[in-house]
Design a protein around this motif. Sequence first.
Motif, mmCIF file in Angstrom:
data_model
loop_
_atom_site.group_PDB
_atom_site.id
_atom_site.type_symbol
_atom_site.label_atom_id
_atom_site.label_comp_id
_atom_site.label_asym_id
_atom_site.label_seq_id
_atom_site.Cartn_x
_atom_site.Cartn_y
_atom_site.Cartn_z
ATOM 1 N N ALA A 1 0.816 -1.214 0.000
ATOM 2 C CA ALA A 1 0.000 0.000 0.000
ATOM 3 C C ALA A 1 0.849 1.262 0.000
ATOM 4 C CB ALA A 1 -0.919 -0.007 1.219
ATOM 5 N N ALA A 2 2.164 1.108 -0.194
ATOM 6 C CA ALA A 2 3.065 2.266 -0.162
ATOM 7 C C ALA A 2 2.830 3.165 -1.377
ATOM 8 C CB ALA A 2 4.514 1.793 -0.124
ATOM 9 N N SER A 3 3.067 4.453 -1.196
ATOM 10 C CA SER A 3 2.862 5.410 -2.278
ATOM 11 C C SER A 3 4.187 5.736 -2.961
ATOM 12 C CB SER A 3 2.235 6.692 -1.728
ATOM 13 O OG SER A 3 3.070 7.268 -0.737
ATOM 14 N N LEU A 4 4.116 5.952 -4.267
ATOM 15 C CA LEU A 4 5.286 6.327 -5.051
ATOM 16 C C LEU A 4 5.533 7.817 -4.876
ATOM 17 C CD1 LEU A 4 7.422 5.507 -7.222
ATOM 18 C CD2 LEU A 4 5.716 6.141 -8.942
ATOM 19 N N ILE A 5 6.750 8.171 -4.497
ATOM 20 C CA ILE A 5 7.097 9.570 -4.253
ATOM 21 C C ILE A 5 7.833 10.171 -5.443
ATOM 22 C CG2 ILE A 5 8.438 11.121 -2.758
ATOM 23 C CD1 ILE A 5 7.936 9.007 -0.517
ATOM 24 N N ASP A 6 8.757 9.421 -6.032
ATOM 25 C CA ASP A 6 9.527 9.910 -7.174
ATOM 26 C C ASP A 6 10.113 8.711 -7.908
ATOM 27 O OD1 ASP A 6 10.621 11.724 -8.926
ATOM 28 O OD2 ASP A 6 11.663 12.890 -7.387
ATOM 29 N N GLY B 1 7.440 4.972 -0.524
ATOM 30 C CA GLY B 1 7.387 5.087 0.921
ATOM 31 C C GLY B 1 8.746 5.480 1.467
ATOM 32 N N THR B 2 9.300 4.645 2.339
ATOM 33 C CA THR B 2 10.621 4.910 2.924
ATOM 34 C C THR B 2 11.702 3.995 2.354
ATOM 35 O OG1 THR B 2 10.175 3.355 4.735
ATOM 36 C CG2 THR B 2 9.603 5.672 5.100
ATOM 37 N N ARG B 3 11.412 3.368 1.217
ATOM 38 C CA ARG B 3 12.364 2.415 0.644
ATOM 39 C C ARG B 3 12.529 2.664 -0.856
ATOM 40 N NH1 ARG B 3 9.750 -3.149 2.682
ATOM 41 N NH2 ARG B 3 11.725 -4.065 2.024
ATOM 42 N N ILE C 1 13.537 -4.920 -3.845
ATOM 43 C CA ILE C 1 13.398 -3.833 -2.896
ATOM 44 C C ILE C 1 14.641 -3.790 -2.024
ATOM 45 C CG2 ILE C 1 11.996 -2.868 -1.029
ATOM 46 C CD1 ILE C 1 9.632 -4.425 -2.103
ATOM 47 N N PHE C 2 15.131 -2.583 -1.750
ATOM 48 C CA PHE C 2 16.275 -2.441 -0.857
ATOM 49 C C PHE C 2 15.915 -3.008 0.514
ATOM 50 C CE2 PHE C 2 18.366 -0.485 -4.070
ATOM 51 C CZ PHE C 2 19.400 0.374 -3.723
ATOM 52 N N PRO C 3 16.865 -3.635 1.183
ATOM 53 C CA PRO C 3 16.583 -4.191 2.509
ATOM 54 C C PRO C 3 16.021 -3.133 3.456
ATOM 55 C CG PRO C 3 18.746 -4.867 1.746
ATOM 56 C CD PRO C 3 18.255 -3.852 0.770
ATOM 57 N N SER C 4 15.025 -3.524 4.237
ATOM 58 C CA SER C 4 14.400 -2.598 5.177
ATOM 59 C C SER C 4 15.320 -2.370 6.365
ATOM 60 C CB SER C 4 13.061 -3.169 5.658
ATOM 61 O OG SER C 4 12.472 -2.310 6.601
ATOM 62 N N ARG C 5 15.700 -1.107 6.569
ATOM 63 C CA ARG C 5 16.536 -0.747 7.704
ATOM 64 C C ARG C 5 15.907 0.445 8.403
ATOM 65 N NH1 ARG C 5 22.249 -1.343 4.580
ATOM 66 N NH2 ARG C 5 22.447 -3.580 4.743
ATOM 67 N N GLU C 6 15.651 0.313 9.661
ATOM 68 C CA GLU C 6 14.993 1.368 10.419
ATOM 69 C C GLU C 6 15.783 2.668 10.315
ATOM 70 O OE1 GLU C 6 11.815 2.775 12.393
ATOM 71 O OE2 GLU C 6 12.133 0.691 11.824
ATOM 72 N N GLY C 7 15.107 3.710 9.832
ATOM 73 C CA GLY C 7 15.737 5.027 9.779
ATOM 74 C C GLY C 7 16.608 5.265 8.567
ATOM 75 N N ILE D 1 15.711 5.869 5.404
ATOM 76 C CA ILE D 1 15.124 7.048 4.775
ATOM 77 C C ILE D 1 14.018 7.532 5.706
ATOM 78 C CG2 ILE D 1 14.120 8.023 2.680
ATOM 79 C CD1 ILE D 1 15.088 5.620 1.149
ATOM 80 N N PRO D 2 14.273 8.537 6.535
ATOM 81 C CA PRO D 2 13.253 8.966 7.490
ATOM 82 C C PRO D 2 11.973 9.424 6.806
ATOM 83 C CG PRO D 2 15.067 10.553 7.369
ATOM 84 C CD PRO D 2 15.503 9.334 6.619
ATOM 85 N N LYS D 3 12.088 10.298 5.830
ATOM 86 C CA LYS D 3 10.959 10.668 4.982
ATOM 87 C C LYS D 3 11.511 11.320 3.731
ATOM 88 C CE LYS D 3 6.472 12.885 4.685
ATOM 89 N NZ LYS D 3 5.451 13.732 5.339
ATOM 90 N N GLY D 4 11.534 10.552 2.641
ATOM 91 C CA GLY D 4 12.059 11.064 1.387
ATOM 92 C C GLY D 4 11.022 11.895 0.659
ATOM 93 N N LEU D 5 11.465 13.035 0.090
ATOM 94 C CA LEU D 5 10.567 13.920 -0.646
ATOM 95 C C LEU D 5 10.862 13.941 -2.145
ATOM 96 C CD1 LEU D 5 10.539 17.006 1.776
ATOM 97 C CD2 LEU D 5 8.938 15.077 1.696
ATOM 98 N N CYS D 6 12.071 13.550 -2.536
ATOM 99 C CA CYS D 6 12.443 13.571 -3.951
ATOM 100 C C CYS D 6 13.611 12.614 -4.159
ATOM 101 C CB CYS D 6 12.807 14.978 -4.421
ATOM 102 S SG CYS D 6 14.071 15.786 -3.413
#
Length: 430
Positions: free
Chosen positions: A156-161, A174-176, A188-194, A196-201
């Motif tokens: 359900a993640a949204s595409l940012i860029d 999302g954050t990945r 998908i890149f391995p999920s690591r906490e933190g 990408i805190p919140k990517g905008l571009c």
Amino acid sequence: MGITESVGESSARKMRLRAPTTTASIESLDADILCIIFSFLDLFDLVHCTVVCNSWHAAIKKLKLLQSSCRRMHQLGASTSLDHAEIDVEDFAMKHHKMALLRGRIEIERWEAHSHRFSQCRMKKGLLLTGVGDKVMRLWSLNSTKCMEEYSLPDAASLIDFDFDESKIVGLVGTRISIWRRNGQRSIFPSREGTIPKGLCMRYIDPEAVVGCEDGTARVFDMYSKTCSQIIRTHGGPITCLSLSDNQLFLSGSSLGRVTVSDPLLDQPVATLKSTITAGGIQTICFNQGSNLAFSGTTAGYVSCWDIRKMSQVWENRVSPNVVYSIQQLRNDTSVMVVGGIDGVMRVIDQKSGRVLSSCIMGDKVSTVVRRQTQLVVEKRRGKRVSQDVEIDKIERKTRPQISCIAMGMKKVVTAHSGKFISVWKFNHS
């Protein structure tokens, strides 16, 4: 039970086995045949043919077809000695591209590219990738207006860029970071906490992707090791846009109105560029590799030009009364660029001075065509040029839907409008 074959089938099989195998190539075409074929082409098609292979380039040069075509188009002027002139193919192509944008007849093709609203588009080598807002990305052929491939988003993640090249699509989801191979496989890149805190571009040039984050950091990712190789604090506020260069430098703009120049090998920005006039945050930024000039657009409608060699501002001009969302130019073009934003007017701007050379909006609908193979409905419109003195608010809104993103091609501009439709502007100058 054995398999039998008829006498006819056996004979045909033996003939195929005995038949000599030959490999046809471009170089195998006779020079006279090439001359006949090339004589039917216009100047711009001839320019394209000169870069196909050495034999074609030699044939066109020997037969002086470019010079003959130039005479017909009166591009070099009567005082130029065409018989001995050496034509700089790239320079000539850029000049023709500029003249088409400024004076050419504008034809627009529009079609519904997504079932939901989307805001972004990227174009490379005749292919157009659209997305952000919908749950899929779609890859289109601009020649046939056919959707060639579709890429679904994970969960359900949204595409940012996103961005793409010949073999893959790279997306910030999302954050990945996700990678779609052109054969349909996705990783998908391995999920690591933190991570990408919140990517905008995000921007990508193989082998690295750079993500601009809300916390003011730029995070550099290696596509092959799938790791974050560097974290650079570039701004005190959110990073709103990025642009990458071939020499590893990257530029970032922030909501605070600053542009920084960074090197992935260093943990601090190389330089910070700040205008003394411009109000508003940086909304878009692009870098011209040929001239080493960077261009930024702001929420207040200003466009600024920066010389990256001197780390200084060259010019600044308010080209729009509202937000500038996108700036683009051809990779090797150092003369003009195209700007679009919330007012829906597409402006052609001189790169050296910032002067608006032409302003374009959509005109009347000419026809509607249904593509037989795909049943895609394509709306054909004319484009209109408007005076620089006209009051934008008095122009009918339906002729200027807001431009959320621009992609640039030779004598061609693609615009997304934060709606369901994509628009392809073709500029014909003959």
